[in-house]
Write an enzyme that holds these catalytic residues in place. Structure first.
Site, PDB file in Angstrom:
ATOM      1  N   GLU A   1      46.650  38.578  40.032  1.00 57.09           N
ATOM      2  CA  GLU A   1      46.767  39.944  40.538  1.00 57.09           C
ATOM      3  C   GLU A   1      45.747  40.214  41.634  1.00 57.09           C
ATOM      4  O   GLU A   1      46.036  40.895  42.617  1.00 57.09           O
ATOM      5  CB  GLU A   1      46.570  40.944  39.395  1.00 57.09           C
ATOM      6  CG  GLU A   1      46.701  42.395  39.831  1.00 57.09           C
ATOM      7  CD  GLU A   1      46.629  43.359  38.659  1.00 57.09           C
ATOM      8  OE1 GLU A   1      47.045  44.515  38.816  1.00 57.09           O
ATOM      9  OE2 GLU A   1      46.150  42.962  37.570  1.00 57.09           O
TER      10      GLU A   1
ATOM     11  N   SER B   1      37.956  48.318  37.851  1.00 57.97           N
ATOM     12  CA  SER B   1      37.155  49.194  38.706  1.00 57.97           C
ATOM     13  C   SER B   1      36.145  48.389  39.518  1.00 57.97           C
ATOM     14  O   SER B   1      35.809  47.247  39.197  1.00 57.97           O
ATOM     15  CB  SER B   1      36.414  50.237  37.860  1.00 57.97           C
ATOM     16  OG  SER B   1      35.400  49.601  37.094  1.00 57.97           O
TER      17      SER B   1
END
Length: 377
Positions: free
Chosen positions: A244, A356
């Site tokens: 990803e 994050s």
């Protein structure tokens, strides 16, 4: 002509022929914050691509791919952007689950799930994040227990992109009784169309609902639908995150380049390009995008790649507001956002989802630079 340039020419010619014909109305449709646009038509487009061998380019040929090199994949994505082709709908299956199954799935799993991904007849979503366990996946509380030859799932996932249009979800669930942290997790392949699965759209700042909350209440999947061994879910999840944040960012750059080129055109048209400070920021954005491209070519560390593209895209959204000027602060009607307002609002999430920035910096510090781990409370 090199093999890569020959490949690029073939891509360019094919896209030109198709997007000047029956699919011309789809140019520029879709993308982050705009996934609702012509979704069914874009699905038809992607199935048309599959029928002509333009999906799953990087997959090995034995699994229906082209075995394309990184350079060829970059060429494809660049030509796709230049053609203003519609945003893809099968990214999660093609770029995330597919490579994970190729690397770690059983022969039966590959035979069952890879062909429908390649042909775009089954769409996938990713069941990782939960309330209280977003970037920190070790806090996952969704549970699954074996009942004969079936896994039974109970729990709640959130920020599940495109769950409302997906037939399957790969789910990180806790299968080890009493387990905590990275231990006792399993990576399960779960059908969405069944009793016990509820999808609740989440309305975003843009007014659209690409993200969803997914509730599992006694949902079931076959015992063979676990990738890796039961309890090996953390390793499987990290493998998917590697895809990803790594090669799949080539797909992100399709939209990025299109957005930057359109913003430069706007700045030229409204006179903002005459401001030396804005011109400097646009040049920096262009050079930053070239750096992202170079990183994709040389295989930058996945966490570093995610950190780089997410901040680049967030900064582009802020720059768009500067280029637009005062007009950026008003809308014609409630929720009637233009493309630049939508970009600004949606890109605020880039540094949060898929890990994050704080988490990425810790990973880089600990695993790449070898620094001491952050103290745990």
């Amino acid at each position: 002509m090199s093999s890569v340039e020959g490949f690029r020419t073939a891509v360019r010619d094919w896209l030109r022929d198709r997007l000047d014909g029956e699919f011309a109305a789809l140019r520029g449709c879709g993308g982050p914050g705009r996934e609702h646009e012509a979704f069914d038509e874009r699905l038809t487009w992607e199935r048309h691509m599959a029928a002509h061998g333009w999906t799953c380019l990087g997959w090995p040929e034995e699994y229906g791919g082209r075995g394309a090199s990184i350079e060829e994949q970059v060429a494809f994505h660049e030509e796709y952007a230049l053609a203003d082709a519609p945003a893809r709908v099968n990214h999660i299956g093609e770029q995330l689950l597919g490579p994970t199954l190729i690397a770690h799935g059983t022969a039966e799993q590959k035979a069952r799930f890879l062909p429908p991904i390649r042909s775009v007849t089954e769409l996938w979503c990713q069941g990782y994040s939960e309330p209280g366990a977003g970037s920190d996946l070790a806090g996952v509380r969704t549970r699954a227990a074996l009942d004969g030859d079936t896994w039974v799932l109970n729990g709640r996932k959130t920020w599940t992109s495109l769950a409302h249009v997906s037939q399957w979800c790969f789910v990180l669930a806790r299968t080890g009784p009493g387990s905590r942290g990275h231990a006792g997790l399993s990576y399960l392949l779960v059908p969405m169309d069944q009793p016990g699965v509820e999808v609740r759209p989440i309305t975003q700042l843009t007014g659209t609902s690409e993200f969803n909350e997914v509730l599992f209440d006694g949902a079931r999947t076959h015992s063979s639908h676990v990738v890796g061994a039961p309890g090996d879910g953390w390793r499987m999840a990290m493998a998917t995150l590697g895809f990803e944040r790594g090669v799949s960012t080539l797909g992100h750059q399709v939209g990025f380049r299109r957005e930057l080129e359109a913003l430069i055109t706007l700045a030229r048209r409204n006179g903002a390009l005459g401001d030396p400070l804005i011109r400097d920021r646009l040049v920096r954005a262009w050079s930053g995008l070239e750096a992202l491209r170079a990183g994709a070519l040389r295989g930058t560390d996945p966490s570093a790649a995610k950190l780089s593209w997410s901040h680049w895209h967030r900064d582009l959204g802020e720059l768009a507001m500067v280029v637009c000027g005062a007009a950026a602060t008003v809308t014609g009607a409630p929720r009637a956002l233009d493309r630049w307002q939508r970009l600004f609002l949606f890109s605020r999430a880039d540094t949060v989802y898929a890990g994050s920035s704080e988490i990425q910096r810790n990973i880089i510090a600990e695993r790449v630079l070898g620094l001491p781990k952050e103290p745990r409370p």
